[in-house]
Design an enzyme around this catalytic site. Structure first.
Site, mmCIF file in Angstrom:
data_model
loop_
_atom_site.group_PDB
_atom_site.id
_atom_site.type_symbol
_atom_site.label_atom_id
_atom_site.label_comp_id
_atom_site.label_asym_id
_atom_site.label_seq_id
_atom_site.Cartn_x
_atom_site.Cartn_y
_atom_site.Cartn_z
ATOM 1 N N GLU A 132 0.724 -1.352 -0.150
ATOM 2 C CA GLU A 132 0.073 -0.059 0.070
ATOM 3 C C GLU A 132 0.934 1.348 0.013
ATOM 4 O O GLU A 132 1.837 1.364 0.709
ATOM 5 C CB GLU A 132 -1.016 0.001 1.275
ATOM 6 C CG GLU A 132 -1.793 -1.058 1.459
ATOM 7 C CD GLU A 132 -3.063 -1.068 0.244
ATOM 8 O OE1 GLU A 132 -3.237 0.025 -0.403
ATOM 9 O OE2 GLU A 132 -3.752 -2.167 0.289
ATOM 10 N N THR A 133 0.479 2.307 -0.918
ATOM 11 C CA THR A 133 1.011 3.428 -0.794
ATOM 12 C C THR A 133 -0.293 4.422 -0.298
ATOM 13 O O THR A 133 -1.210 4.470 -0.989
ATOM 14 C CB THR A 133 1.535 4.096 -1.848
ATOM 15 O OG1 THR A 133 2.860 3.307 -2.320
ATOM 16 C CG2 THR A 133 1.774 5.544 -1.797
#
Length: 287
Positions: free
Chosen positions: A46-47
């Site tokens: 995840e970003t």
């Protein structure tokens, strides 16, 4: 343009354990295409992008922000570890002065409070519904092979399929599962499933007293295996709370990195998910 980036290991107090998320606090929204390209470049599970709601707001003084989560291939509706990491960046590195932060997201408002060395997230609860295993036989085979299955449940809200192994399967069985991400993704193309949780009953009688263990696989979202998954525990917490007859639970996700979560299932249909974080990298992305 430079975008600040923090890599934060969530659900751990030890570097290089837990689940790493890239956190980008930005002063204004970017295009969806650029968000996705940045997430693909960083290539973590995840970003997350934190944006201020009012241009006059400060990352240090505002109590409400917007959050968007991206895997390397797609935007998702809910991500626990990146939310935890976002709160850590605001509290620790931006010195936010508020006791509670509220994030506006695709899953509604999510509040995170700082409690000593932990962060407590107020998340929706996603109760799964028991299914006929024969309807998901290909997925189950790809995920757990010939191990004996106790029951199968589906959360239609999150599209997470939960496969509980029998109590004769101990933690080592779960830890040593070899899941072929391509085969798993190919086993389900209807769109009903976007992630598979494999779980077993824990051993609360032995220290530190984990109530259940799990692993999580989401190749449909570009994540062969997620190390420690807050959103999966909105499903797991609901299931194991009823199964074990208790509101407060201690969970451990048995990926190679591993991480622990404290859960409290609330009477209002929500769940508190608590954990610690470690920041391992600070830098800037140049565009």
């Amino acid at each position: 343009m430079e975008i600040p980036v923090f890599t934060v290991d969530a659900f751990t107090n030890v570097p290089f354990k837990g689940n790493p998320a890239a956190v980008c606090p930005i002063t204004h929204e970017l295009t969806d295409d650029l968000y996705q390209k940045i997430a693909a470049e960083i290539n973590l599970s995840e970003t997350v992008f934190i944006t201020k709601i009012q241009t006059s707001d400060s990352f240090s003084t505002a109590s409400r922000f917007r959050l968007r989560w991206f895997t390397p291939t797609t935007e998702v509706n809910l991500c626990g570890h990146a939310t935890l990491a976002s709160a850590a960046v605001l509290f620790q590195h931006k010195k936010n002065v508020n006791p509670v932060l509220v994030f506006e997201t695709r899953s509604g408002d999510l509040a995170v409070a700082q409690l000593k060395d932990e962060y407590v997230m107020d998340f929706p609860l996603n109760p799964p519904v028991q299914q006929d295993p024969n309807e998901f036989s290909d997925v189950i085979k790809a995920a757990v092979g010939n191990n004996t299955v106790h029951s199968v449940h589906l959360s239609t809200t999150t599209k997470k399929l939960m496969v509980r192994l029998t109590d004769s399967c101990d933690r080592s069985v779960l830890t040593h599962l070899k899941v072929d991400a391509v085969a798993l993704q190919n086993s389900e193309r209807s769109g009903r499933v976007k992630g598979v949780i494999v779980t077993i009953k824990g051993s609360p009688e032995s220290q530190p007293g984990y109530d259940f263990y799990s692993r999580y696989f989401a190749p449909w979202n570009g994540i062969p295996e997620d190390p420690v998954t807050g959103s999966a525990h909105t499903v797991l917490g609901s299931y194991w709370s009823k199964e074990l007859g208790k509101k407060k639970l201690l969970a451990y996700q048995c990926s190679s990195r591993g991480g622990g979560l404290k859960l409290e299932v609330r009477d209002d249909g929500r769940i508190n998910i608590s954990g610690q974080t470690v920041t391992v990298l600070r830098g800037a992305l140049t565009l």
